[in-house]
Design an enzyme around this catalytic site. Structure first.
Site, PDB file in Angstrom:
ATOM      1  N   SER A  41       0.843  -1.189   0.000  1.00 51.72           N
ATOM      2  CA  SER A  41       0.000   0.000   0.000  1.00 51.72           C
ATOM      3  C   SER A  41       0.882   1.243   0.000  1.00 51.72           C
ATOM      4  O   SER A  41       2.111   1.160   0.150  1.00 51.72           O
ATOM      5  CB  SER A  41      -0.927   0.012   1.235  1.00 51.72           C
ATOM      6  OG  SER A  41      -0.165   0.063   2.423  1.00 51.72           O
ATOM      7  N   GLY A  61       5.087   2.349  -0.895  1.00 56.45           N
ATOM      8  CA  GLY A  61       5.692   1.110  -1.361  1.00 56.45           C
ATOM      9  C   GLY A  61       4.988   0.559  -2.578  1.00 56.45           C
ATOM     10  O   GLY A  61       5.632   0.124  -3.551  1.00 56.45           O
ATOM     11  N   TYR A  63       7.098   9.140  17.336  1.00 57.85           N
ATOM     12  CA  TYR A  63       7.216   8.837  15.908  1.00 57.85           C
ATOM     13  C   TYR A  63       8.418   9.561  15.307  1.00 57.85           C
ATOM     14  O   TYR A  63       9.211   8.968  14.559  1.00 57.85           O
ATOM     15  CB  TYR A  63       5.932   9.249  15.194  1.00 57.85           C
ATOM     16  CG  TYR A  63       5.991   9.093  13.696  1.00 57.85           C
ATOM     17  CD1 TYR A  63       6.052   7.836  13.100  1.00 57.85           C
ATOM     18  CD2 TYR A  63       5.960  10.214  12.864  1.00 57.85           C
ATOM     19  CE1 TYR A  63       6.099   7.697  11.712  1.00 57.85           C
ATOM     20  CE2 TYR A  63       6.005  10.083  11.481  1.00 57.85           C
ATOM     21  CZ  TYR A  63       6.078   8.826  10.916  1.00 57.85           C
ATOM     22  OH  TYR A  63       6.136   8.699   9.542  1.00 57.85           O
TER      23      TYR A  63
END
Length: 246
Positions: free
Chosen positions: A16, A19, A150
């Site tokens: 998805s 990629g 993150y």
């Protein structure tokens, strides 16, 4: 014959988003591509979409045994690999005060530990002149609220890009990173807290180019680093509409 005819490429997180877009560009130009993902349904859909030049296997970037199994499969299918796009990653957000140990461990494991061992295990299959591309993020240089864990995982990956580039230099393998800003991909469509959604809108409005990027724009940069940037290693290529540069 396409630009990438006879090239063999591995893309983690290839079912998805960025990629998948990269795999599509490669296949369209004649490459053979092995993609990984954790969701069988998405992998099946990607395989159907991309056609016979794609091998799709389930592999979890957080699992060292999966990474070893991936390496064995790549060796059996390809022998050697012309480019590795270590793209698998996850997002996660929380206020600093509410960030849990579980969230931090999850992000660091998939976004930093996973790519590290993916490159380590697949490096013996990379010949001279091959390229490795890691996916970092514009947030690794921006101090944004809600994204401290993150951002830290992506900053670790940026540092790793330099270190691995130096370590693999004697083997003439290049290692670079592509650093997306706000990109219109499925990963951005996952449910997020209202504060984060508003922050994303505000961030897009602040981008000098005044829009979100597209997966194909990141793909072009990743493929340039993988194949054409023959005098570049250890670099991070920003694809963020000028957000971290202007």
């Amino acid at each position: 014959m396409g630009k990438y005819a006879d090239k063999k490429v591995v893309i983690t997180g290839g079912s998805s988003g960025l990629g998948l877009a990269t795999a599509r560009s490669l296949v369209d130009e004649g490459a053979r591509v092995l993609i990984t993902g954790r969701d069988e349904d998405k992998l099946d859909a990607a395989r159907d979409q991309l056609g016979e030049n794609v091998i799709a296997i389930r592999s979890d970037a957080a699992s060292l045994s999966d990474i070893q199994a991936l390496t064995d499969r790549v060796k059996a299918e390809f022998g050697t690999v012309d480019a590795l796009f270590a793209n698998a990653g996850v997002t996660g957000s929380a206020p600093f005060e509410a960030t849990s140990e579980e969230l931090l461990d999850h992000l660091l494991t998939i976004n930093a530990k996973g790519p590290y061992f993916t490159v380590q295990k697949l490096a013996p299959l990379l010949p001279e002149g091959s390229g490795v591309v890691l996916t970092t993020s514009a947030v690794n240089v921006l101090g944004l609220p809600m994204l401290s864990a993150y951002a830290a995982s992506k900053a670790a990956l940026r540092s790793m890009t330099r270190s691995l580039a130096r370590e693999l230099l004697p083997r003439k393998i290049r290692v670079n990173a592509v650093s997306p800003g706000p990109i219109d991909t499925a990963i951005l469509d996952k449910p997020v807290p209202p504060q984060v959604a508003e922050q994303a809108k505000a961030l897009a409005a602040q981008i000098p180019m005044q829009r979100l990027g597209t997966p194909s724009e990141v793909t072009k940069a990743a493929l340039f680093l993988a194949f054409d940037a023959t005098y570049t290693t250890g670099a991070e290529f920003a694809v963020d509409g000028g957000g971290t540069q202007l």
